[in-house]
Design a protein around this motif. Structure first.
Motif, short mmCIF file in Angstrom:
data_model
loop_
_atom_site.label_atom_id
_atom_site.label_comp_id
_atom_site.label_asym_id
_atom_site.label_seq_id
_atom_site.Cartn_x
_atom_site.Cartn_y
_atom_site.Cartn_z
N VAL A 21 41.79 60.97 30.33
CA VAL A 21 42.10 61.62 29.46
C VAL A 21 42.29 62.76 29.53
O VAL A 21 43.20 63.99 28.69
N PHE A 57 46.75 63.81 25.61
CA PHE A 57 47.75 64.25 24.34
C PHE A 57 47.92 63.07 23.49
O PHE A 57 48.16 62.16 24.18
N SER A 58 46.72 63.23 22.72
CA SER A 58 47.06 61.86 21.46
C SER A 58 47.12 60.08 21.98
O SER A 58 47.95 59.72 22.24
N GLY A 59 46.32 59.66 22.59
CA GLY A 59 46.40 58.84 22.98
C GLY A 59 46.99 58.51 24.32
O GLY A 59 46.32 57.13 25.07
N TYR A 60 47.32 59.73 25.87
CA TYR A 60 47.81 59.57 26.64
C TYR A 60 46.39 59.36 27.58
O TYR A 60 45.61 60.18 27.75
N THR A 61 46.69 58.60 28.96
CA THR A 61 45.98 58.66 29.72
C THR A 61 46.41 58.24 30.98
O THR A 61 47.98 58.60 30.77
#
Length: 90
Positions: A21, A57-61
């Protein structure tokens, strides 16, 4: 969240971004290095004595395998600090 540290000392070494993440590349060596997706063109240069941070950023992997190449094909000293999403339920 789990923190994993990889040390890269040879040109063309790779590191995996699975479930990552965010990550930071710290060039502690005496030569610049370039960061690539494995087998791909250079994305950016991490100059000696500097660090580059890649925040999630907000749930991005981040996914894939990254490769480091040291200027002139020499060895170096890079630390990669990865923040991995936990696979355990709390």
């Amino acid at each position: 969240m789990q923190i994993v540290v990889d040390t890269i000392t040879e040109t063309n070494e790779t590191f995996d971004l699975g479930l990552c993440v965010g990550f930071t590349v710290i060039n502690k060596g005496q030569t610049d290095c370039s960061l690539h997706y494995q087998g791909g063109p250079a994305l950016l240069v991490v100059e000696k004595g500097t660090a580059r941070e890649f925040a999630g950023f907000s749930g991005y992997t981040y996914t894939g395998t990254m490769q480091l190449k040291f200027k002139g094909g020499s060895a170096g000293d890079v630390e990669v600090i990865k923040s991995l999403a936990s696979t355990e339920e709390s």
